[in-house]
Write a protein that holds these residues in place. Structure first.
Motif, PDB file in Angstrom:
ATOM      1  N   SER A  10       0.846  -1.170  -0.035  1.00  0.00           N
ATOM      2  CA  SER A  10      -0.137  -0.022   0.017  1.00  0.00           C
ATOM      3  C   SER A  10       0.758   1.283   0.057  1.00  0.00           C
ATOM      4  N   LEU A  11       0.346   2.318  -0.392  1.00  0.00           N
ATOM      5  CA  LEU A  11       1.005   3.554  -0.520  1.00  0.00           C
ATOM      6  C   LEU A  11      -0.212   4.506  -0.298  1.00  0.00           C
ATOM      7  N   ARG A  12       0.019   5.810   0.423  1.00  0.00           N
ATOM      8  CA  ARG A  12      -0.898   6.892   0.334  1.00  0.00           C
ATOM      9  C   ARG A  12      -0.425   8.001  -0.303  1.00  0.00           C
ATOM     10  N   LEU A  13      -0.847   8.393  -1.242  1.00  0.00           N
ATOM     11  CA  LEU A  13      -0.197   9.653  -2.196  1.00  0.00           C
ATOM     12  C   LEU A  13      -1.229  10.819  -1.603  1.00  0.00           C
ATOM     13  N   SER A  14      -0.397  12.173  -1.602  1.00  0.00           N
ATOM     14  CA  SER A  14      -1.106  13.454  -0.846  1.00  0.00           C
ATOM     15  C   SER A  14      -0.779  14.366  -2.320  1.00  0.00           C
ATOM     16  N   CYS A  15      -1.603  15.491  -2.054  1.00  0.00           N
ATOM     17  CA  CYS A  15      -1.571  16.322  -3.177  1.00  0.00           C
ATOM     18  C   CYS A  15      -2.030  17.840  -2.450  1.00  0.00           C
ATOM     19  N   ALA A  16      -1.013  18.475  -2.196  1.00  0.00           N
ATOM     20  CA  ALA A  16      -1.286  19.916  -1.366  1.00  0.00           C
ATOM     21  C   ALA A  16      -1.533  20.817  -2.536  1.00  0.00           C
ATOM     22  N   ALA A  17      -2.642  21.737  -2.411  1.00  0.00           N
ATOM     23  CA  ALA A  17      -3.016  22.639  -2.904  1.00  0.00           C
ATOM     24  C   ALA A  17      -2.742  24.070  -2.481  1.00  0.00           C
ATOM     25  N   SER A  18      -2.273  25.027  -3.212  1.00  0.00           N
ATOM     26  CA  SER A  18      -2.165  26.353  -2.731  1.00  0.00           C
ATOM     27  C   SER A  18      -2.603  27.360  -3.810  1.00  0.00           C
ATOM     28  N   GLY A  19      -3.029  28.505  -3.441  1.00  0.00           N
ATOM     29  CA  GLY A  19      -3.454  29.420  -4.488  1.00  0.00           C
ATOM     30  C   GLY A  19      -4.985  29.836  -4.063  1.00  0.00           C
ATOM     31  N   ARG A  20      -5.750  29.623  -4.870  1.00  0.00           N
ATOM     32  CA  ARG A  20      -7.269  29.916  -4.992  1.00  0.00           C
ATOM     33  C   ARG A  20      -7.830  28.702  -4.150  1.00  0.00           C
ATOM     34  N   THR A  21      -9.120  29.077  -3.615  1.00  0.00           N
ATOM     35  CA  THR A  21      -9.954  28.339  -2.733  1.00  0.00           C
ATOM     36  C   THR A  21     -10.003  26.847  -3.410  1.00  0.00           C
ATOM     37  N   PHE A  22      -9.376  26.116  -2.389  1.00  0.00           N
ATOM     38  CA  PHE A  22      -9.490  24.468  -2.792  1.00  0.00           C
ATOM     39  C   PHE A  22     -10.665  23.928  -2.754  1.00  0.00           C
ATOM     40  N   SER A  23     -11.774  24.358  -1.939  1.00  0.00           N
ATOM     41  CA  SER A  23     -12.902  23.611  -1.975  1.00  0.00           C
ATOM     42  C   SER A  23     -13.871  24.196  -3.265  1.00  0.00           C
ATOM     43  N   ASN A  24     -13.262  25.161  -3.999  1.00  0.00           N
ATOM     44  CA  ASN A  24     -14.085  25.479  -5.262  1.00  0.00           C
ATOM     45  C   ASN A  24     -13.552  24.606  -6.482  1.00  0.00           C
ATOM     46  N   TYR A  25     -12.856  23.431  -6.284  1.00  0.00           N
ATOM     47  CA  TYR A  25     -12.210  22.744  -7.222  1.00  0.00           C
ATOM     48  C   TYR A  25     -12.610  21.265  -7.082  1.00  0.00           C
ATOM     49  N   CYS A  26     -13.061  20.403  -8.083  1.00  0.00           N
ATOM     50  CA  CYS A  26     -13.090  19.116  -8.044  1.00  0.00           C
ATOM     51  C   CYS A  26     -11.654  18.700  -8.341  1.00  0.00           C
ATOM     52  N   MET A  27     -11.177  17.545  -7.651  1.00  0.00           N
ATOM     53  CA  MET A  27      -9.864  17.222  -7.626  1.00  0.00           C
ATOM     54  C   MET A  27      -9.936  15.827  -8.548  1.00  0.00           C
ATOM     55  N   GLY A  28      -8.783  15.344  -9.112  1.00  0.00           N
ATOM     56  CA  GLY A  28      -8.689  14.234  -9.859  1.00  0.00           C
ATOM     57  C   GLY A  28      -7.250  13.723  -9.517  1.00  0.00           C
TER      58      GLY A  28
ATOM     59  N   ILE B 115      -9.931   7.705  -3.132  1.00  0.00           N
ATOM     60  CA  ILE B 115      -9.858   9.160  -2.936  1.00  0.00           C
ATOM     61  C   ILE B 115     -10.540   9.623  -1.858  1.00  0.00           C
ATOM     62  N   SER B 116      -9.871  10.753  -1.174  1.00  0.00           N
ATOM     63  CA  SER B 116     -10.502  11.606  -0.214  1.00  0.00           C
ATOM     64  C   SER B 116      -9.783  12.975  -0.339  1.00  0.00           C
ATOM     65  N   ARG B 117     -10.495  13.839   0.193  1.00  0.00           N
ATOM     66  CA  ARG B 117      -9.950  15.215   0.473  1.00  0.00           C
ATOM     67  C   ARG B 117     -10.193  15.803   1.808  1.00  0.00           C
ATOM     68  N   ASP B 118      -9.485  16.606   2.379  1.00  0.00           N
ATOM     69  CA  ASP B 118      -9.573  17.444   3.434  1.00  0.00           C
ATOM     70  C   ASP B 118      -9.391  19.120   3.169  1.00  0.00           C
ATOM     71  N   ASN B 119     -10.679  19.590   2.955  1.00  0.00           N
ATOM     72  CA  ASN B 119     -10.694  21.019   2.673  1.00  0.00           C
ATOM     73  C   ASN B 119     -10.078  22.083   3.537  1.00  0.00           C
TER      74      ASN B 119
END
Length: 123
Positions: free
Chosen positions: A17-35, A70-74
């Motif tokens: 198993s592995l867990r990948l993370s993707c950290a976002a910065s800039g505009r409001t993260f919760s406005n975006y669907c993520m893939g 897939i999951s997200r933490d806004n």
């Protein structure tokens, strides 16, 4: 602009198993669907999974359904991809991407991309 930085890739044995993370910065993260997408050497980029703005809806490629989550933490501006029961054919560079249109399997509908993180699964 949205900046995306993936992490968590590595070398793992089949079944691991592995867990990948993707950290976002800039505009409001919760406005975006993520893939999440992946691309193996010599192959086209393929869709892996996507999650809606609030995290209430998800879609998966058939090849990973039941193994990846897939999951997200806004609050943390981060999207995750949990990879379980890994197979050698999962070996690829994994990319996260963001789009404002909605839940989509189509890479062309995503506006922002990270630089990728390599996942290698040994047999």
């Amino acid at each position: 602009q949205v900046q995306l930085v993936e992490s968590g890739g590595g070398l793992v044995q089949a079944g691991g198993s592995l867990r990948l993370s993707c950290a976002a910065s800039g505009r409001t993260f919760s406005n975006y669907c993520m893939g999440w997408f992946r691309q193996a050497p010599g192959k086209e980029r393929e869709f892996v999974a996507a999650i809606a703005w609030s995290g209430g809806r998800t879609v998966y490629a058939d090849s990973v359904k039941g193994r990846f989550t897939i999951s997200r933490d806004n609050a943390k501006n981060t999207v995750y991809l949990q990879l379980n029961s890994l197979k050698p054919e999962d070996t690829a560079a994994y990319y996260c991407a963001a789009n404002r249109l909605g839940l989509s399997r189509l890479g062309d509908e995503y506006d922002y991309w990270g630089q990728g993180t390599q996942v290698t699964v040994s047999s």
